[in-house]
Every structure is written in C-alpha cells, then in structure tokens.
Design a protein around this motif. Structure first.
Motif, PDB file in Angstrom:
ATOM      1  N   SER A  46     -32.406  40.679 -51.889  1.00 51.83           N
ATOM      2  CA  SER A  46     -33.130  39.871 -50.887  1.00 51.83           C
ATOM      3  C   SER A  46     -33.067  40.588 -49.617  1.00 51.83           C
ATOM      4  O   SER A  46     -33.991  40.462 -48.814  1.00 51.83           O
ATOM      5  N   ILE A  47     -32.180  41.141 -49.321  1.00 53.79           N
ATOM      6  CA  ILE A  47     -32.105  41.878 -47.992  1.00 53.79           C
ATOM      7  C   ILE A  47     -32.903  43.137 -47.654  1.00 53.79           C
ATOM      8  O   ILE A  47     -33.536  43.232 -46.839  1.00 53.79           O
ATOM      9  N   HIS A  52     -37.676  45.826 -46.048  1.00 50.84           N
ATOM     10  CA  HIS A  52     -39.068  46.408 -46.407  1.00 50.84           C
ATOM     11  C   HIS A  52     -40.023  45.535 -45.587  1.00 50.84           C
ATOM     12  O   HIS A  52     -41.177  46.322 -45.107  1.00 50.84           O
ATOM     13  N   ASN A  53     -39.989  44.352 -45.834  1.00 52.30           N
ATOM     14  CA  ASN A  53     -41.168  43.565 -44.910  1.00 52.30           C
ATOM     15  C   ASN A  53     -41.067  43.853 -43.515  1.00 52.30           C
ATOM     16  O   ASN A  53     -42.139  44.180 -42.704  1.00 52.30           O
ATOM     17  N   ALA A 279     -29.067  40.864 -41.254  1.00 53.45           N
ATOM     18  CA  ALA A 279     -27.995  39.757 -41.158  1.00 53.45           C
ATOM     19  C   ALA A 279     -28.883  38.290 -41.560  1.00 53.45           C
ATOM     20  O   ALA A 279     -28.038  37.489 -42.168  1.00 53.45           O
ATOM     21  N   ARG A 280     -29.895  38.010 -41.000  1.00 51.55           N
ATOM     22  CA  ARG A 280     -30.481  36.848 -41.483  1.00 51.55           C
ATOM     23  C   ARG A 280     -30.770  36.735 -42.776  1.00 51.55           C
ATOM     24  O   ARG A 280     -30.423  35.425 -43.371  1.00 51.55           O
ATOM     25  N   ALA A 281     -31.228  37.666 -43.375  1.00 53.02           N
ATOM     26  CA  ALA A 281     -31.587  37.621 -44.789  1.00 53.02           C
ATOM     27  C   ALA A 281     -30.535  37.194 -45.690  1.00 53.02           C
ATOM     28  O   ALA A 281     -30.180  36.765 -46.714  1.00 53.02           O
ATOM     29  N   ALA A 282     -29.319  38.234 -45.206  1.00 58.42           N
ATOM     30  CA  ALA A 282     -27.812  38.095 -45.888  1.00 58.42           C
ATOM     31  C   ALA A 282     -27.292  36.551 -45.979  1.00 58.42           C
ATOM     32  O   ALA A 282     -26.870  35.896 -46.995  1.00 58.42           O
ATOM     33  N   SER A 285     -29.874  34.021 -48.174  1.00 58.32           N
ATOM     34  CA  SER A 285     -30.187  34.396 -49.393  1.00 58.32           C
ATOM     35  C   SER A 285     -29.265  35.337 -50.029  1.00 58.32           C
ATOM     36  O   SER A 285     -29.594  35.773 -51.260  1.00 58.32           O
ATOM     37  N   GLY A 286     -28.078  35.826 -49.709  1.00 55.85           N
ATOM     38  CA  GLY A 286     -27.254  36.554 -50.051  1.00 55.85           C
ATOM     39  C   GLY A 286     -26.116  36.166 -51.101  1.00 55.85           C
ATOM     40  O   GLY A 286     -25.594  37.043 -51.753  1.00 55.85           O
ATOM     41  N   LYS A 287     -26.006  34.896 -51.216  1.00 52.03           N
ATOM     42  CA  LYS A 287     -24.822  34.090 -51.840  1.00 52.03           C
ATOM     43  C   LYS A 287     -24.951  34.758 -53.283  1.00 52.03           C
ATOM     44  O   LYS A 287     -23.599  35.044 -53.681  1.00 52.03           O
TER      45      LYS A 287
END
Length: 395
Positions: A46-47, A52-53, A279-282, A285-287
């Motif tokens: 997800s990160i 990539h985006n 960081a925001r992605a982590a 959605s990083g759990k």
C-alpha cells in the motif's frame, strides 16, 4: 493478503549503506551484512502504491502537512499506543538523530552536560560531542539476564554534573528493553526534580514482544509532557529510513519554539514529499503488513534462539522485549573483543555491529539485525558457527 518475507531481494548496487559500503568501511567485499537497522524487505504494498501514484503525478515541489496526514498519524498513535495529541504540537524533521541534534542546541549551551544510558545507540554520543556538549553516562546494569536502570547512579550523575538534558532510548537499542510505566515514572520524577529536560527516542515503538507494552514517555504525567520531546518515525516500522521523515511531539510551547528555531537554523523547512506520502500511507493502510512482519520477526527470533542453543551454546542471547535488533554475548568464548570482531568479520565474513560501539559495557557483545529473510539469517549463523569452530580447532 499474503506477504513473503523470505523472498530474497538483491540490495547490492542500490546505494544501500548496508551492502554497498563494505570495502569503504574496511570489511571484505563479500561480507554478509546484518548490522545497520534497516530491513531487507520491500515496504508494504500500500505504501509502494502511494509512492507510485506520487511519481506518476510527476511534480515534486515543496510540500506541507495537511489534515489527511494529521488524521492518519492521530489514528495510528491512538490505536497502536493509546496516545492522543494536538496536531499543533507536531514538528517534523528528516530523522530522529537530526531532532536530537536540534534538541541538544535548543535546551543546552556549549559545555553543558547531557546524559545517556550506555550501552546505547551510538549517534547519541556523537551528537553530544559534535555539538560541543559534555557527555555523561550512566551504565545500565544486567541482572538475571535483564538490563535495568541504576536509578541511584542515574540521579547521582545528574546532580554531580548538573545535567541539562537526558536522551532516553525507549524501546532500548541495543539491549532490547521495553521500559515499564513505573521505570519511566522514576526517570521522570528524577528529571523533574533536577530540572532536566528529556528527549525520548521512541523510533522502535512499534516492535514490542508480548506481554510487554510500550509507554509513550509524555503520557506519564502532565508535568512529564511539559518537560520532554518525544520523537517517532515510520522509518523503522515500515523500512522507510531513506525517505527522511520523522515526527516530534512537543507539548510545551516555549520548548517547541526553541526546537523550531534550531531546526530553522539548519535551513531545513518543508518535509520530503516522498517521506510524507509514505508516512501517510503507512499510518492509513500499513497495519496488515506490519502484523505479518511481526510474526516473521518472532519466527526469526525463535529460530535464532534455538540455533544458538543447539549449535553455539556459548553464545548467549539477551532476551529482547522489543526491537528487531538482538544483543548477543560472546564472552564465554574467552576471546578478546578485537579477536571476536576479527573472527566474525574476516573469518565468518558476517558484518554485525561491534558491541563497544554502544559503549564500553558492550565488550564481547555483538548486535545482530534479524529483520531479514530466514535464509540470510541462517547463512549468517552458520558462517559464525564455522568460524568459531575453526578457531577452536586451531587453538
């Protein structure tokens, strides 16, 4: 989702200091590196998607924090650490060590004493000395295989040296302690009594083995919160160190301004856009990835524990309560510290962190990073075992 933490990724020639600085640091070119505290796994999918985006967007101008980041950080800290904060208390830096240097300059002047608890992460000492401050150490003491704080020595050193700042490592690197609420309360009481500011490096806070629990230092009391800087980062948790992003929680407005002033003097202002994006992605959605990673680390820990017991019983594992960095005691081999390091590096061709880098208390210890695929960890242990057996045969 299934995550394969045993898949091998070739990090050579990728500008990774872990793999590409061996000969520069005086190590054999073919040394197996398990020293520096980053991981040998790609970060969470997800990160990667978020990065990539951002790359596809194609514009990498100056960046700023926004509500979506603050909300993601707040949700993560609440769910993972039961920690709530006002987003206005957050100050970003390109790393925790950078923040330590800012804190040293913000709350002390040249010649002032700064205290650390050794053996401890060696950049603490470096930042103190490079900023012209006086280094004071209080040794952790090992009792029944567990490191503890010598509170009597801790307070005496503070009083005798008029210490102005204490740098706390929590969870502790390299001995793997996760300090209890009561231990942190004692630290806070002593520091408040002697007017000592505290910088809490909590970068390993997401790696704690049950039943231990990480306590955010500033949650000890209202007075504690006004007397500290708490520094965290997704860099260890999600293997993002190269993206240069960390967050510092500073509740005291006057202290926050002093810290900001010192940060401004370095010329650093806006956070890295890629660090912020990751960081925001982590935190959003990083759990799921992190939970799978923790299981892999626990499996590697059990493997190493069993391997030592069966194949190198003279090498003692200091049982960790947290972090993916293990503290190994080789003293029963009867080798000098230099002999031990030579055997591991030049005969086994494995690159660990020599214990004395963390302080003289680390003599005959080595720190090993288990955040790696199992085949790499097994290969390293077998190489060390063979090298030790060879030395015994030749003795």
């Amino acid at each position: 989702m299934e995550f394969d933490f045993n898949r091998l990724t070739d990090r050579r020639n990728s500008n990774a200091i872990k793999t590409d600085l061996a000969t520069v640091r005086g190590k054999p070119a073919d040394v197996l590196p398990l020293w520096v505290a980053d991981m040998d796994f790609p970060t969470a999918p997800s990160i990667l998607e978020a990065l990539h985006n951002k790359v596809n967007h194609g514009i990498f101008g100056y960046s700023c924090l926004d509500d979506s980041f603050h909300e993601a950080l707040a949700a993560w800290m609440k769910s993972e650490h039961d920690f709530e904060f006002d987003h206005r208390t957050v100050v970003t830096t390109p790393g925790v060590v950078f923040a330590i240097s800012c804190a040293i300059r913000a709350v002390t002047k040249e010649g002032d004493a700064v205290l650390i608890q050794t053996p401890v992460y060696y950049p603490f000492k470096n930042m103190i000395k490079l900023n012209g401050r006086r280094l004071v150490t209080s040794s952790l003491i090992e009792k029944d295989g567990k490191y503890q704080i010598d509170f009597e020595d801790f307070e005496r050193k503070i009083a005798e040296n008029r210490v102005k700042l204490f740098i706390l490592c929590s969870p502790h690197n390299p001995v793997g302690r996760v300090w209890t609420h009561d231990e942190l309360k004692k630290i806070s009481d002593i520091c408040l009594r002697h007017d000592v500011m505290v910088f809490a490096d909590e970068i390993h806070n997401d790696f704690v083995y049950e039943p231990n629990k990480h306590t955010v230092y500033s949650t000890i009391s209202k007075e504690t919160a006004e007397n500290c800087i708490v520094s965290m980062s997704p860099s260890k948790t999600f293997n993002l160190a190269g993206l240069q992003f960390s967050t510092n929680f500073i509740q005291n407005p006057a202290l926050r301004k002093k810290f900001h002033d010192e940060k401004d003097k370095t010329g650093y202002d806006e956070p890295s856009i890629m660090g912020l994006t990751a960081a925001r992605a982590a935190y959003t959605s990083g759990k799921e990835w992190l939970e799978a990673l923790k299981k892999h680390l626990e499996s590697n820990l059990e493997f190493l524990r069993s391997y030592l017991a069966e194949n190198m019983p003279q090498v003692r594992l200091v049982e960790p309560e947290g972090t993916f960095l293990l503290w190994l005691d080789f003293s029963a081999l009867g080798l000098s510290d230099s002999e031990l390091d030579y055997i591991i590096v030049n005969k086994a061709k494995v690159w660990l962190d020599r214990g004395t880098m963390f302080g003289p208390e680390g003599e005959n210890f080595q720190r090993i990073n288990i955040a790696t695929p199992r085949p790499i960890l097994q290969d390293a242990l077998e190489k060390i075992k063979s090298a030790i057996e060879e030395v015994k045969r030749d003795a």
